[in-house]
Design a protein around this motif. Structure first.
Motif, mmCIF file in Angstrom:
data_model
loop_
_atom_site.group_PDB
_atom_site.id
_atom_site.type_symbol
_atom_site.label_atom_id
_atom_site.label_comp_id
_atom_site.label_asym_id
_atom_site.label_seq_id
_atom_site.Cartn_x
_atom_site.Cartn_y
_atom_site.Cartn_z
ATOM 1 N N ARG A 132 0.846 -1.187 0.000
ATOM 2 C CA ARG A 132 0.000 0.000 0.000
ATOM 3 C C ARG A 132 0.888 1.246 0.000
ATOM 4 N NH1 ARG A 132 -5.219 -0.905 0.453
ATOM 5 N NH2 ARG A 132 -5.532 1.369 0.621
ATOM 6 N N LEU A 133 0.463 2.267 -0.724
ATOM 7 C CA LEU A 133 1.205 3.511 -0.850
ATOM 8 C C LEU A 133 0.290 4.668 -0.459
ATOM 9 C CD1 LEU A 133 2.758 2.793 -4.357
ATOM 10 C CD2 LEU A 133 3.944 2.606 -2.164
ATOM 11 N N GLY A 134 0.840 5.661 0.233
ATOM 12 C CA GLY A 134 -0.039 6.745 0.629
ATOM 13 C C GLY A 134 0.688 7.972 1.109
ATOM 14 N N SER A 135 -0.111 8.952 1.487
ATOM 15 C CA SER A 135 0.410 10.227 1.968
ATOM 16 C C SER A 135 0.345 10.263 3.478
ATOM 17 C CB SER A 135 -0.414 11.384 1.391
ATOM 18 O OG SER A 135 -1.791 11.247 1.702
ATOM 19 N N GLY A 136 1.454 10.660 4.057
ATOM 20 C CA GLY A 136 1.490 10.753 5.519
ATOM 21 C C GLY A 136 1.991 12.098 5.993
ATOM 22 N N GLY A 137 1.433 13.215 5.558
ATOM 23 C CA GLY A 137 0.243 13.222 4.736
ATOM 24 C C GLY A 137 0.277 14.377 3.751
ATOM 25 N N VAL A 138 -0.861 14.551 3.088
ATOM 26 C CA VAL A 138 -1.133 15.756 2.325
ATOM 27 C C VAL A 138 -1.671 16.812 3.285
ATOM 28 C CG1 VAL A 138 -2.771 16.771 0.692
ATOM 29 C CG2 VAL A 138 -1.527 14.701 0.083
ATOM 30 N N MET A 139 -1.110 18.009 3.226
ATOM 31 C CA MET A 139 -1.559 19.087 4.104
ATOM 32 C C MET A 139 -2.723 19.811 3.421
ATOM 33 S SD MET A 139 0.459 18.664 6.685
ATOM 34 C CE MET A 139 0.436 16.908 6.302
ATOM 35 N N LEU A 140 -3.933 19.403 3.745
ATOM 36 C CA LEU A 140 -5.116 19.806 2.999
ATOM 37 C C LEU A 140 -5.300 21.315 2.866
ATOM 38 C CD1 LEU A 140 -7.590 18.919 1.437
ATOM 39 C CD2 LEU A 140 -8.811 18.636 3.597
ATOM 40 N N PRO A 141 -5.038 22.125 3.899
ATOM 41 C CA PRO A 141 -5.243 23.568 3.717
ATOM 42 C C PRO A 141 -4.361 24.204 2.646
ATOM 43 C CG PRO A 141 -5.199 23.023 6.048
ATOM 44 C CD PRO A 141 -4.744 21.795 5.313
ATOM 45 N N ASN A 142 -3.316 23.502 2.218
ATOM 46 C CA ASN A 142 -2.461 24.028 1.143
ATOM 47 C C ASN A 142 -3.088 23.866 -0.233
ATOM 48 O OD1 ASN A 142 -0.487 24.599 3.025
ATOM 49 N ND2 ASN A 142 0.752 22.801 2.572
ATOM 50 N N HIS A 143 -4.201 23.126 -0.335
ATOM 51 C CA HIS A 143 -4.708 22.727 -1.645
ATOM 52 C C HIS A 143 -6.227 22.869 -1.719
ATOM 53 C CE1 HIS A 143 -0.772 20.723 -2.032
ATOM 54 N NE2 HIS A 143 -1.004 20.238 -0.831
ATOM 55 N N ALA A 144 -6.737 23.023 -2.933
ATOM 56 C CA ALA A 144 -8.171 22.919 -3.156
ATOM 57 C C ALA A 144 -8.568 21.450 -3.038
ATOM 58 C CB ALA A 144 -8.535 23.444 -4.543
ATOM 59 N N PRO A 145 -9.632 21.118 -2.313
ATOM 60 C CA PRO A 145 -10.044 19.720 -2.181
ATOM 61 C C PRO A 145 -10.233 19.006 -3.522
ATOM 62 C CG PRO A 145 -11.167 21.034 -0.534
ATOM 63 C CD PRO A 145 -10.430 22.005 -1.415
ATOM 64 N N LEU A 146 -10.756 19.705 -4.529
ATOM 65 C CA LEU A 146 -10.949 19.073 -5.829
ATOM 66 C C LEU A 146 -9.625 18.605 -6.416
ATOM 67 C CD1 LEU A 146 -12.588 18.253 -8.296
ATOM 68 C CD2 LEU A 146 -12.479 20.641 -9.087
ATOM 69 N N VAL A 147 -8.565 19.398 -6.250
ATOM 70 C CA VAL A 147 -7.254 19.014 -6.783
ATOM 71 C C VAL A 147 -6.769 17.718 -6.135
ATOM 72 C CG1 VAL A 147 -4.824 19.676 -6.902
ATOM 73 C CG2 VAL A 147 -6.595 21.361 -7.411
ATOM 74 N N ILE A 148 -6.916 17.611 -4.811
ATOM 75 C CA ILE A 148 -6.481 16.394 -4.122
ATOM 76 C C ILE A 148 -7.331 15.196 -4.547
ATOM 77 C CG2 ILE A 148 -6.140 15.306 -1.866
ATOM 78 C CD1 ILE A 148 -4.194 17.614 -2.648
ATOM 79 N N ALA A 149 -8.645 15.396 -4.715
ATOM 80 C CA ALA A 149 -9.502 14.309 -5.183
ATOM 81 C C ALA A 149 -9.068 13.830 -6.564
ATOM 82 C CB ALA A 149 -10.958 14.767 -5.209
ATOM 83 N N GLU A 150 -8.696 14.757 -7.435
ATOM 84 C CA GLU A 150 -8.237 14.376 -8.769
ATOM 85 C C GLU A 150 -6.899 13.646 -8.707
ATOM 86 O OE1 GLU A 150 -10.208 17.847 -11.568
ATOM 87 O OE2 GLU A 150 -8.228 18.180 -10.696
ATOM 88 N N GLN A 151 -5.971 14.166 -7.909
ATOM 89 C CA GLN A 151 -4.654 13.535 -7.817
ATOM 90 C C GLN A 151 -4.761 12.102 -7.285
ATOM 91 O OE1 GLN A 151 -2.303 16.141 -5.368
ATOM 92 N NE2 GLN A 151 -1.910 17.602 -7.018
ATOM 93 N N PHE A 152 -5.520 11.935 -6.210
ATOM 94 C CA PHE A 152 -5.586 10.606 -5.606
ATOM 95 C C PHE A 152 -6.564 9.688 -6.340
ATOM 96 C CE2 PHE A 152 -2.885 12.570 -2.681
ATOM 97 C CZ PHE A 152 -2.219 11.548 -2.006
ATOM 98 N N GLY A 153 -7.510 10.267 -7.081
ATOM 99 C CA GLY A 153 -8.288 9.444 -7.995
ATOM 100 C C GLY A 153 -7.418 8.894 -9.113
ATOM 101 N N THR A 154 -6.481 9.714 -9.581
ATOM 102 C CA THR A 154 -5.532 9.264 -10.594
ATOM 103 C C THR A 154 -4.639 8.152 -10.044
ATOM 104 O OG1 THR A 154 -5.513 11.461 -11.608
ATOM 105 C CG2 THR A 154 -3.689 9.991 -12.152
ATOM 106 N N LEU A 155 -4.139 8.340 -8.822
ATOM 107 C CA LEU A 155 -3.313 7.301 -8.210
ATOM 108 C C LEU A 155 -4.095 6.006 -8.038
ATOM 109 C CD1 LEU A 155 -1.495 9.474 -5.534
ATOM 110 C CD2 LEU A 155 -0.387 8.266 -7.430
ATOM 111 N N GLU A 156 -5.351 6.112 -7.614
ATOM 112 C CA GLU A 156 -6.173 4.913 -7.442
ATOM 113 C C GLU A 156 -6.372 4.204 -8.774
ATOM 114 O OE1 GLU A 156 -8.463 2.007 -5.511
ATOM 115 O OE2 GLU A 156 -7.197 3.575 -4.636
ATOM 116 N N ALA A 157 -6.513 4.962 -9.860
ATOM 117 C CA ALA A 157 -6.649 4.354 -11.184
ATOM 118 C C ALA A 157 -5.359 3.663 -11.616
ATOM 119 C CB ALA A 157 -7.049 5.423 -12.209
ATOM 120 N N MET A 158 -4.217 4.208 -11.190
ATOM 121 C CA MET A 158 -2.924 3.615 -11.527
ATOM 122 C C MET A 158 -2.636 2.352 -10.714
ATOM 123 S SD MET A 158 -0.404 6.919 -11.622
ATOM 124 C CE MET A 158 -0.353 8.075 -12.991
#
Length: 406
Positions: A132-158
Motif C-alpha cells: 500500500r502507498l499513501g500520503s502521511g500526509g497531504v496538508m489539505l489547507p495548502n490545496h483545493a479539495p478538488l485538486v487532491i480528489a483528482e490527484q488521488f483518484g488518478t493514483l487509485e486508477a494507476m
C-alpha cells in the motif's frame, strides 16, 4: 525567537499542527462543522475501506509494521538520489512484508525532497505491485479539495486498491512559505475550516454532492462518474488533540506523529478512542503511530547514524535548516548546553541500537500506546544505513520475504 527558546520547544516546528495540546478542551471542534463532516463520512459508500485500513501483523511483530519515508537529502547527495532511495526502500518494504509505505508533504526544507506526495507516489506505484502507498500526509489547507480528489483518484486508477489518503491540517512548513503556497496572507488551518474542507474532499471522492449544491455537477476525474467506485481510504493525521478528536467523531482511522510529538502520543490516542463513533468506514478505532527507529549491526553505529537526524533537528528548530549532515559532521559538531539537552531529549524518543534492542523498544512502545500499527521512519544521512535498518528490523521480527509479483 532566540535559539534557546526554540530548543526548549517554545516555537512550532514545521510539521506540528497548531495548538499541539491534547487536553480534552483543546482545539475545540464546532459541533456544526463536525456534524457536517460526520454526515458525509457516514453516508459514503465506504464499507470497503475497513479492510483497506486494517493491516495484518507478519512474523513475530505484535502489529503491522509500515514505512514513513521523508525522502531525506543528505549532505553531498542530490534529490535525484533521494528519490532513487525512496524507490529502493519501497521495493525492500514490499519484499520484506511491511504493510504500507507513506511519504509526507514538506516545503522549503533543503533536507527533504517530498514536496509533491502525489508525484512521488505515482513513481513508487510504477516500481511496486503489492504494498500500500499513501500520503502521511497531504496538508489539505495548502490545496483545493478538488485538486487532491483528482490527484488521488488518478493514483487509485494507476494502482487500484493500494492507495491511502492521509490528511493533515498543518502547513508542513513555515508561515511565509505557507502563505506563498496558498497565495494569501491569511492562513486558515484551524477548527473553523478544516472539517469543511475534509467534507468537501470526501464528497468529491464519492461524487455525491446533493442536488442543488454549487458543486453538484462537478466531477473529480478519475472518479466514480467514470465507473468503479473504489477510492482511497481517508486517514486523519495529527500531532495534537484537534485531529484526534475529529478523527474519532468521524469514525476515521487516526495516525499520530509520535516521532516528533512523543509526549502527546498517549493522551491523543486516548482522546481519539474516547471520541470514536462507529462509521461506515470503521466499527472500532484504528490507530497508527509514526516512530523514529534505526537498527544497525552494533550499538555505536546506530548512535552515529541517529545523531545526524538529531543535529538536523537542532538546525531546523533554530532557523538553520539544511541537508542532513554526515555522521562525521555530527560527531564533530560542538553542541551548546541547550542543544545537548535538546539532543538528549530527542534521542530518548528514537528507538535505536542493535536489531534486538530495536525490536524490544518497538514492542514496549506498542504496549504503552496500544497502537494498532507502527510506521517506522529511519532518519539518517545515507541510503545504505536506512535500507540496512529496515532489513534488520524485518529480520528481528522474522518478517517473511515475499516474492515480487510479475
Amino acid at each position: 525567537m532566540s535559539d534557546d527558546d526554540a530548543m526548549r520547544g517554545r516555537g512550532t516546528g514545521p510539521d506540528e499542527a497548531p495548538g499541539a495540546d491534547v487536553r480534552p478542551g483543546a482545539g475545540e471542534i464546532r459541533s456544526a462543522d463536525a456534524g457536517r463532516g460526520a454526515d458525509v463520512i457516514r453516508g459514503a459508500d465506504a464499507a470497503r475501506d475497513a479492510d483497506a485500513v486494517r493491516g495484518t501483523a507478519s512474523g513475530t511483530a505484535p502489529v503491522p509494521l509500515s514505512v514513513l519515508d521523508l525522502v531525506t537529502v543528505g549532505s553531498g547527495r542530490t534529490a535525484t538520489q533521494a528519490l532513487g532511495t525512496s524507490v529502493a526502500l519501497a521495493r525492500l518494504a514490499e519484499r520484506r512484508g511491511y504493510h504500507r509505505h507513506w511519504v509526507a508533504e514538506h516545503h522549503s526544507m533543503p533536507g527533504v525532497a517530498s514536496s509533491s506526495p502525489a508525484v512521488i507516489l505515482a513513481h513508487l506505484a510504477a516500481h511496486t505491485s503489492r504494498i500500500r502507498l499513501g500520503s502521511g500526509g497531504v496538508m489539505l489547507p495548502n490545496h483545493a479539495p478538488l485538486v487532491i480528489a483528482e490527484q488521488f483518484g488518478t493514483l487509485e486508477a494507476m494502482a487500484p486498491g493500494r492507495i491511502d489518503l492521509g490528511l493533515g491540517r498543518a502547513p508542513g512548513t513555515d508561515g511565509a512559505t505557507a502563505a506563498a503556497l496558498r497565495r494569501t496572507d491569511r492562513l486558515s488551518e484551524g477548527a473553523d475550516e478544516f472539517p469543511e474542507q475534509l467534507a468537501e474532499l470526501v464528497r468529491f471522492l464519492d461524487d455525491d454532492f446533493p442536488d442543488g449544491h454549487p458543486y453538484a455537477r462537478i466531477h473529480a476525474v478519475p472518479g466514480p462518474v467514470q465507473g468503479p467506485k473504489g477510492r482511497p481510504p481517508v486517514w486523519l493525521l495529527g500531532s495534537s488533540g484537534f485531529s484526534a478528536r475529529l478523527a474519532g467523531m468521524l469514525g476515521l482511522p487516526f495516525a499520530f506523529a509520535h516521532h516528533f510529538s512523543a509526549r502527546n502520543t498517549v493522551p491523543a490516542l486516548e482522546l481519539y478512542r474516547d471520541s470514536f463513533r462507529p462509521s461506515a468506514v470503521l466499527d472500532a478505532p484504528y490507530t497508527l503511530i509514526g516512530v523514529s527507529a534505526l537498527a544497525a549491526d552494533d550499538e555505536r553505529e546506530a548512535r552515529r547514524q541517529v545523531l545526524t537526524g538529531a543535529l538536523s533537528m537542532v538546525r531546523l528548530r533554530t532557523g538553520r535548516p539544511g541537508l542532513i549532515p554526515t555522521p562525521e559532521e555530527a560527531e564533530a559538531y560542538e553542541f551548546s548546553a541547550v542543544e545537548r539537552d535538546f539532543v538528549d531529549g530527542w534521542l530518548a524518543n528514537v528507538v535505536h541500537g542493535t536489531p534486538d534492542a530495536v525490536r524490544d523498544g518497538l514492542d514496549g512502545l506498542q504496549k504503552r500506546t496500544g497502537a494498532d500499527e507502527l510506521m517506522i521512519t529511519a532518519n539518517a544521512h545515507g541510503a545504505e544505513a536506512r535500507l540496512r535498518s529496515y532489513e534488520l528490523i524485518a529480520d528481528a521480527y522474522d518478517l517473511p520475504a515475499v516474492a515480487p509479483q510479475a
